[in-house]
Design an enzyme around this catalytic site. Structure first.
Site, PDB file in Angstrom:
ATOM      1  N   GLU A  37       0.827  -1.211   0.000  1.00 17.54           N
ATOM      2  CA  GLU A  37       0.000   0.000   0.000  1.00 17.54           C
ATOM      3  C   GLU A  37       0.861   1.261   0.000  1.00 17.54           C
ATOM      4  OE1 GLU A  37      -3.028  -0.042  -0.605  1.00 17.54           O
ATOM      5  OE2 GLU A  37      -3.888  -1.918   0.104  1.00 17.54           O
ATOM      6  N   ARG A  41       0.672   3.932  -3.168  1.00 12.45           N
ATOM      7  CA  ARG A  41       0.021   5.196  -2.821  1.00 12.45           C
ATOM      8  C   ARG A  41       1.045   6.310  -2.583  1.00 12.45           C
ATOM      9  NH1 ARG A  41      -5.588   3.758   0.135  1.00 12.45           N
ATOM     10  NH2 ARG A  41      -5.741   1.560  -0.446  1.00 12.45           N
ATOM     11  N   ASP A 166      -4.858  -9.207  -8.813  1.00 11.15           N
ATOM     12  CA  ASP A 166      -5.154  -8.350  -9.948  1.00 11.15           C
ATOM     13  C   ASP A 166      -3.961  -7.605 -10.536  1.00 11.15           C
ATOM     14  OD1 ASP A 166      -5.016  -6.943  -7.556  1.00 11.15           O
ATOM     15  OD2 ASP A 166      -6.958  -5.947  -7.770  1.00 11.15           O
ATOM     16  N   GLU A 307     -12.370   0.771 -10.535  1.00 12.28           N
ATOM     17  CA  GLU A 307     -11.944  -0.097 -11.641  1.00 12.28           C
ATOM     18  C   GLU A 307     -12.806   0.017 -12.895  1.00 12.28           C
ATOM     19  OE1 GLU A 307     -10.111  -1.233  -7.982  1.00 12.28           O
ATOM     20  OE2 GLU A 307     -12.269  -1.163  -8.448  1.00 12.28           O
ATOM     21  N   THR A 392      -1.067   1.250 -10.276  1.00 11.94           N
ATOM     22  CA  THR A 392      -2.370   0.696  -9.907  1.00 11.94           C
ATOM     23  C   THR A 392      -3.160   1.599  -8.974  1.00 11.94           C
ATOM     24  OG1 THR A 392      -3.434  -1.420  -9.357  1.00 11.94           O
ATOM     25  CG2 THR A 392      -1.712  -0.614  -7.843  1.00 11.94           C
TER      26      THR A 392
END
Length: 418
Positions: A37, A41, A166, A307, A392
């Site tokens: 994360e 981010r 994913d 998404e 992502t």
């Protein structure tokens, strides 16, 4: 803010990064943080701010954070620990078994950090993960979502394109794109994975709906679970992007990628149309009702995920079919009408009951959902897809210049290019 031209607000944000962004604080002194994360981010955001603005402050902060995140590899295994302490006083890691997304969604950021700082130390451990994954034995060409600290795939575990898997597939494609399509290994690995996904996971549900099924394991491909997480809706955009760049160098495969990209996105949009709020559930079931193939609610919450609008943005840029903007506008209206509260936007516990709201506003709502909606209605010259690739968390990173390959190739972290 920079992309939207909000110069004053961006300047305020820069001052906060300069004066208040500290890696050692009361929280980090006693808690490990998620490598995955924090990478997508925080590190991705700092690198993107640097790439867009050219301001060295953001690269300096990114390098500081990158140095601390490298501690995740200090325990001597090929796979990093999922948790890492980044404070000045606390060292160590929190280690356990891994999932695909955790270890396969580090490469864009660490490779770009290495290129920008001209320091290959950042790229090597992240790129090495991909080299190790390439050597693993796959059953039916599929990746089970769980693996050991040495990178050994746990065959017999669940296979899916949703959470915990994913972005591994997304990053195989985007690493090839970011490195100017100059590293054949990434294209080959993506193509092999995509071929297995199409053969074993893509299901036609009636004449109009198409989805990526979950598999109970990579060993029993006939055990398809007729449901799809909203997280899986990224695959519509991924397949479309692969088709646009003809990654498999095959016209028939290109047409198939485009068909599946459009089909998955249409099914995801149907998940929005199927609820009273016009917002998609966290998990959709593909089922029958009154003799018709439908999308139904399986997990009823909506946490403002991006998404579907991500895929709409990529499909719009690729096809300029106006329906993708029309669908995006309806989704925007549904968010506006059903999730707005006094201090922001709240997710829903039940997509059929707008009054049953959650408390938090997820950070990805602004970083991804609203950004992709803004770009969906922007000119193609705003973050053009032939010059930028999105991590992502929707932070754009620049595609390298193939004419200057000798300048950046030494910093990609892997000698195994094929």
């Amino acid at each position: 803010m920079y992309i939207m031209g909000l110069e004053e607000q961006f300047a305020d944000g820069r001052e906060w990064v300069k004066n208040s962004l500290k890696w050692h604080n009361s929280f980090t002194a006693s808690h490990h943080i998620s490598l995955f994360e924090t990478n997508i981010r925080a590190l991705g955001g700092l690198l993107s701010a640097y790439a867009l603005s050219g301001d060295d402050l953001f690269l300096t902060k990114a390098r500081e954070l990158g140095e601390r995140l490298l501690r995740a590899w200090d325990y001597g295994k090929a796979m990093p620990c999922s948790g890492v302490y980044i404070s000045d006083t606390q060292r160590g890691q929190h280690c356990s078994d891994h999932n695909l997304a955790e270890v396969g969604t580090l490469q864009l950021e660490f490779i770009y950090l290495a290129i920008a700082t001209r320091d290959a130390r950042f790229a090597r451990p992240a790129a090495n993960i991909i080299d190790i994954m390439d050597k693993q034995t796959k059953i039916n060409g599929l990746y089970p979502m769980m693996l050991s600290s040495d990178g050994e795939l746990y065959h017999g575990s669940k296979v899916a394109l949703g959470g915990r898997a994913d972005s591994y597939f997304e990053y195989l494609l985007k690493m090839w794109l970011m490195t100017a399509e100059q590293i054949p290994k990434y294209a080959r690995m993506y193509g092999e994975a995509e071929k297995a996904i199409i053969e074993h996971m893509i299901v036609q549900h009636g004449s109009e709906l198409l989805y990526a099924a979950e598999l109970s394991s990579d060993e029993y491909v006939e055990h398809k679970i007729p449901q799809m997480e909203h997280l899986t809706c990224f695959a519509g955009g991924m397949m479309t992007l692969a088709a646009a760049r003809n990654i498999r160098n095959n016209t028939a495969a290109q047409r198939e990628e485009m068909r599946i990209g459009e089909g998955i996105t249409a099914t995801c949009y149907e998940g929005y149309r199927a609820t009273t709020t016009g917002l998609c559930p966290e998990v959709m079931s593909l089922t029958m009702r009154d003799g018709k193939h439908i999308v139904a609610v399986h997990n009823s919450e909506n946490i403002l995920r991006p998404e579907t609008v991500e895929s709409l943005f990529i499909l719009w840029r690729t096809t300029h079919n106006p329906k993708y903007r029309e669908w995006g506008w309806k989704i925007f209206e549904a968010f506006r009408d059903n999730t707005r509260v006094e201090t922001g936007y709240a997710g829903l516990r039940d997509v059929n009951n707008a009054g049953n709201k959650q408390n938090p506003q997820q950070s990805f709502f602004m970083a991804e959902t609203l950004k992709y909606l803004f770009l969906l209605f922007s000119d193609d010259s705003v973050i053009p897809l032939d010059q930028w690739v999105f991590n992502t968390e929707a932070h754009p990173l620049p595609i390298m210049d193939p004419a200057r390959k000798s300048d950046w190739m030494p910093y990609v972290g892997s000698d195994l290019l094929f």
